[in-house]
Design a protein around this motif. Structure first.
Motif, PDB file in Angstrom:
ATOM      1  N   GLN A  36       6.256 -13.440 -21.355  1.00 34.22           N
ATOM      2  CA  GLN A  36       5.010 -13.624 -20.594  1.00 34.22           C
ATOM      3  C   GLN A  36       4.947 -12.824 -19.489  1.00 34.22           C
ATOM      4  O   GLN A  36       3.758 -12.376 -19.228  1.00 34.22           O
ATOM      5  CB  GLN A  36       4.812 -15.103 -20.276  1.00 34.22           C
ATOM      6  N   THR A  37       5.929 -12.512 -18.810  1.00 39.40           N
ATOM      7  CA  THR A  37       5.966 -11.659 -17.615  1.00 39.40           C
ATOM      8  C   THR A  37       5.346 -10.223 -18.001  1.00 39.40           C
ATOM      9  O   THR A  37       4.490  -9.710 -17.373  1.00 39.40           O
ATOM     10  CB  THR A  37       7.172 -11.517 -16.799  1.00 39.40           C
ATOM     11  N   VAL A  38       6.172  -9.738 -19.197  1.00 36.93           N
ATOM     12  CA  VAL A  38       5.869  -8.611 -19.611  1.00 36.93           C
ATOM     13  C   VAL A  38       4.356  -8.339 -20.138  1.00 36.93           C
ATOM     14  O   VAL A  38       3.721  -7.351 -19.924  1.00 36.93           O
ATOM     15  CB  VAL A  38       6.736  -8.078 -20.719  1.00 36.93           C
ATOM     16  N   GLU A  39       4.048  -9.517 -21.014  1.00 39.80           N
ATOM     17  CA  GLU A  39       2.660  -9.435 -21.530  1.00 39.80           C
ATOM     18  C   GLU A  39       1.709  -9.299 -20.384  1.00 39.80           C
ATOM     19  O   GLU A  39       0.450  -8.488 -20.290  1.00 39.80           O
ATOM     20  CB  GLU A  39       2.577 -10.716 -22.355  1.00 39.80           C
ATOM     21  N   LEU A  40       1.831 -10.312 -19.158  1.00 41.33           N
ATOM     22  CA  LEU A  40       0.546 -10.176 -18.172  1.00 41.33           C
ATOM     23  C   LEU A  40       0.787  -8.946 -17.300  1.00 41.33           C
ATOM     24  O   LEU A  40      -0.256  -8.536 -16.937  1.00 41.33           O
ATOM     25  CB  LEU A  40       0.934 -11.459 -17.351  1.00 41.33           C
ATOM     26  N   ALA A  41       1.783  -8.266 -17.017  1.00 43.32           N
ATOM     27  CA  ALA A  41       1.843  -7.074 -16.460  1.00 43.32           C
ATOM     28  C   ALA A  41       1.390  -5.985 -17.102  1.00 43.32           C
ATOM     29  O   ALA A  41       0.629  -5.189 -16.396  1.00 43.32           O
ATOM     30  CB  ALA A  41       3.316  -6.836 -15.900  1.00 43.32           C
ATOM     31  N   CYS A  42       1.445  -5.912 -18.314  1.00 43.69           N
ATOM     32  CA  CYS A  42       1.050  -4.944 -19.226  1.00 43.69           C
ATOM     33  C   CYS A  42      -0.390  -4.945 -19.271  1.00 43.69           C
ATOM     34  O   CYS A  42      -1.205  -4.050 -19.134  1.00 43.69           O
ATOM     35  CB  CYS A  42       1.769  -4.795 -20.696  1.00 43.69           C
ATOM     36  N   GLU A  43      -0.996  -6.186 -19.523  1.00 44.76           N
ATOM     37  CA  GLU A  43      -2.419  -6.476 -19.832  1.00 44.76           C
ATOM     38  C   GLU A  43      -3.060  -6.098 -18.262  1.00 44.76           C
ATOM     39  O   GLU A  43      -4.000  -5.391 -18.363  1.00 44.76           O
ATOM     40  CB  GLU A  43      -2.589  -7.998 -20.005  1.00 44.76           C
ATOM     41  N   ALA A  44      -2.537  -6.532 -17.257  1.00 42.90           N
ATOM     42  CA  ALA A  44      -3.180  -6.175 -15.912  1.00 42.90           C
ATOM     43  C   ALA A  44      -3.347  -4.781 -15.625  1.00 42.90           C
ATOM     44  O   ALA A  44      -4.219  -4.010 -15.366  1.00 42.90           O
ATOM     45  CB  ALA A  44      -2.485  -6.799 -14.842  1.00 42.90           C
ATOM     46  N   ALA A  45      -2.049  -3.886 -16.098  1.00 40.61           N
ATOM     47  CA  ALA A  45      -2.027  -2.514 -15.950  1.00 40.61           C
ATOM     48  C   ALA A  45      -2.711  -1.613 -16.878  1.00 40.61           C
ATOM     49  O   ALA A  45      -2.527  -0.473 -16.949  1.00 40.61           O
ATOM     50  CB  ALA A  45      -0.675  -2.319 -15.627  1.00 40.61           C
ATOM     51  N   GLY A  46      -3.148  -2.333 -18.233  1.00 40.94           N
ATOM     52  CA  GLY A  46      -3.769  -1.672 -19.064  1.00 40.94           C
ATOM     53  C   GLY A  46      -2.696  -0.682 -19.771  1.00 40.94           C
ATOM     54  O   GLY A  46      -2.987   0.330 -20.526  1.00 40.94           O
ATOM     55  N   MET A  47      -1.471  -1.386 -20.103  1.00 41.39           N
ATOM     56  CA  MET A  47      -0.435  -0.391 -20.849  1.00 41.39           C
ATOM     57  C   MET A  47      -0.174  -1.053 -22.017  1.00 41.39           C
ATOM     58  O   MET A  47      -0.237  -2.459 -22.095  1.00 41.39           O
ATOM     59  CB  MET A  47       0.654  -0.233 -19.810  1.00 41.39           C
ATOM     60  N   THR A  48       0.440  -0.241 -23.134  1.00 48.18           N
ATOM     61  CA  THR A  48       0.950  -0.989 -24.211  1.00 48.18           C
ATOM     62  C   THR A  48       2.377  -0.445 -24.597  1.00 48.18           C
ATOM     63  O   THR A  48       2.515   0.543 -25.520  1.00 48.18           O
ATOM     64  CB  THR A  48      -0.021  -0.676 -25.456  1.00 48.18           C
ATOM     65  N   PRO A  49       3.203  -0.551 -23.748  1.00 44.74           N
ATOM     66  CA  PRO A  49       4.422   0.294 -23.993  1.00 44.74           C
ATOM     67  C   PRO A  49       5.235  -0.398 -25.251  1.00 44.74           C
ATOM     68  O   PRO A  49       5.160  -1.406 -25.555  1.00 44.74           O
ATOM     69  CB  PRO A  49       5.302  -0.167 -22.610  1.00 44.74           C
ATOM     70  N   SER A  50       6.303   0.393 -25.818  1.00 45.13           N
ATOM     71  CA  SER A  50       7.030  -0.004 -26.880  1.00 45.13           C
ATOM     72  C   SER A  50       8.346  -0.733 -26.019  1.00 45.13           C
ATOM     73  O   SER A  50       8.736  -0.083 -25.265  1.00 45.13           O
ATOM     74  CB  SER A  50       7.595   1.291 -27.473  1.00 45.13           C
ATOM     75  N   ILE A  51       8.505  -1.794 -26.449  1.00 45.85           N
ATOM     76  CA  ILE A  51       9.767  -2.697 -25.646  1.00 45.85           C
ATOM     77  C   ILE A  51      10.559  -2.954 -26.858  1.00 45.85           C
ATOM     78  O   ILE A  51      10.538  -3.485 -27.928  1.00 45.85           O
ATOM     79  CB  ILE A  51       9.126  -4.007 -24.956  1.00 45.85           C
ATOM     80  N   THR A  52      12.177  -2.830 -26.432  1.00 45.26           N
ATOM     81  CA  THR A  52      13.130  -3.473 -27.165  1.00 45.26           C
ATOM     82  C   THR A  52      13.350  -4.857 -26.677  1.00 45.26           C
ATOM     83  O   THR A  52      13.799  -4.763 -25.479  1.00 45.26           O
ATOM     84  CB  THR A  52      14.371  -2.249 -27.160  1.00 45.26           C
ATOM     85  N   TRP A  53      13.318  -5.684 -27.346  1.00 39.57           N
ATOM     86  CA  TRP A  53      13.900  -7.306 -26.844  1.00 39.57           C
ATOM     87  C   TRP A  53      15.471  -7.293 -27.201  1.00 39.57           C
ATOM     88  O   TRP A  53      15.546  -7.111 -28.514  1.00 39.57           O
ATOM     89  CB  TRP A  53      13.050  -8.161 -27.702  1.00 39.57           C
ATOM     90  N   ASP A  54      16.176  -7.602 -26.238  1.00 43.62           N
ATOM     91  CA  ASP A  54      17.517  -7.494 -26.633  1.00 43.62           C
ATOM     92  C   ASP A  54      18.181  -8.960 -26.234  1.00 43.62           C
ATOM     93  O   ASP A  54      18.048  -9.309 -24.917  1.00 43.62           O
ATOM     94  CB  ASP A  54      18.303  -6.401 -25.854  1.00 43.62           C
ATOM     95  N   ARG A  55      18.538  -9.877 -27.033  1.00 35.35           N
ATOM     96  CA  ARG A  55      19.017 -11.136 -26.750  1.00 35.35           C
ATOM     97  C   ARG A  55      20.073 -11.188 -25.809  1.00 35.35           C
ATOM     98  O   ARG A  55      20.446 -11.954 -24.781  1.00 35.35           O
ATOM     99  CB  ARG A  55      19.317 -11.906 -27.943  1.00 35.35           C
ATOM    100  N   ARG A  56      21.067  -9.841 -25.591  1.00 32.51           N
ATOM    101  CA  ARG A  56      22.015  -9.788 -24.822  1.00 32.51           C
ATOM    102  C   ARG A  56      21.674  -9.756 -23.325  1.00 32.51           C
ATOM    103  O   ARG A  56      22.245 -10.149 -22.291  1.00 32.51           O
ATOM    104  CB  ARG A  56      22.792  -8.679 -25.096  1.00 32.51           C
ATOM    105  N   ILE A  57      20.458  -9.421 -22.959  1.00 31.11           N
ATOM    106  CA  ILE A  57      20.093  -9.749 -21.703  1.00 31.11           C
ATOM    107  C   ILE A  57      19.495 -10.766 -21.130  1.00 31.11           C
ATOM    108  O   ILE A  57      19.717 -11.131 -19.937  1.00 31.11           O
ATOM    109  CB  ILE A  57      18.779  -8.467 -21.403  1.00 31.11           C
ATOM    110  N   TYR A  58      19.255 -11.705 -21.655  1.00 34.34           N
ATOM    111  CA  TYR A  58      19.120 -13.146 -21.726  1.00 34.34           C
ATOM    112  C   TYR A  58      20.411 -13.646 -20.809  1.00 34.34           C
ATOM    113  O   TYR A  58      21.457 -13.706 -21.302  1.00 34.34           O
ATOM    114  CB  TYR A  58      18.719 -14.196 -22.805  1.00 34.34           C
ATOM    115  N   LEU A  59      20.230 -13.986 -19.149  1.00 31.40           N
ATOM    116  CA  LEU A  59      21.238 -14.338 -18.516  1.00 31.40           C
ATOM    117  C   LEU A  59      22.529 -13.726 -18.651  1.00 31.40           C
ATOM    118  O   LEU A  59      23.483 -14.141 -18.318  1.00 31.40           O
ATOM    119  CB  LEU A  59      21.618 -16.043 -19.012  1.00 31.40           C
TER     120      LEU A  59
END
Length: 185
Positions: free
Chosen positions: A61-84
């Motif tokens: 949600q942070t990424v979605e809202l930040a990108c929407e506000a900035a008008g950006m559509t970056p490619s994102i790699t979602w990596d479960r290892r980053i969680y905590l």
């Protein structure tokens, strides 16, 4: 020289005790902070070649809202290892990056992101921005580090300088800490 961006997820909602930690969404203040920080990240104008992010709901949600506000559509790699993840795990994720991008942004959680800054930026008394992080890397904070390395597999302790730090409360005081019972979550 490589550039590492660190973006902590925005303020999450603790109202539904039935939710798993992974599934907690942003609260209203977090939604506002994520959008505001998206504009700041855009205006700071680092050309992020790769974005690595935790797939936890509050991060997505942070990424979605930040990108929407900035008008950006970056490619994102979602990596479960980053969680905590610990700093050591985050360093391992960065060392594995192929294609040798000049600038990577990592979006995730504390204490791992904060510890990553402490591990990469020497505590030599010459970094007022590191000193601020020692107080706390609050939700939705954004930091930029320059790393004295030629490739990501060379990342190691004390190889970085923190060159930029922005907290939501510095842009909008209403996004600063509230001193209620949940203020330290």
């Amino acid at each position: 020289m490589k550039t590492l961006g660190i973006f902590r997820h925005a303020k999450s909602d603790w109202n539904d005790a039935r939710l798993r930690d992974f599934d907690r969404p942003l609260n209203p203040r977090g939604r506002k902070g994520a959008a505001l920080m998206g504009l700041h990240i855009r205006d700071h104008a680092v050309p992020w070649e790769r974005i690595l992010a935790s797939p936890a709901v509050r991060v997505t949600q942070t990424v979605e809202l930040a990108c929407e506000a900035a008008g950006m559509t970056p490619s994102i790699t979602w990596d479960r290892r980053i969680y905590l993840a610990s700093s050591a795990t985050l360093i391992d994720v960065l060392r594995e990056q192929e294609g040798d991008p000049a600038a990577i942004m990592m979006i995730g959680h504390n204490p791992g992101l904060e510890d990553l800054i402490f591990d990469l930026v020497p505590d030599d008394g010459n970094s007022p921005l590191r000193d601020i992080v020692e107080e706390k890397l609050p939700t939705a904070a954004y930091a930029v580090l320059d790393l004295a390395i030629d490739s990501w597999d060379q990342i190691d302790l004390n190889c970085a300088t923190i060159t930029h730090l922005q907290r939501p409360r510095d842009l909008d005081p209403a996004l600063g800490p509230d001193l209620g019972p949940d203020s330290f979550r």
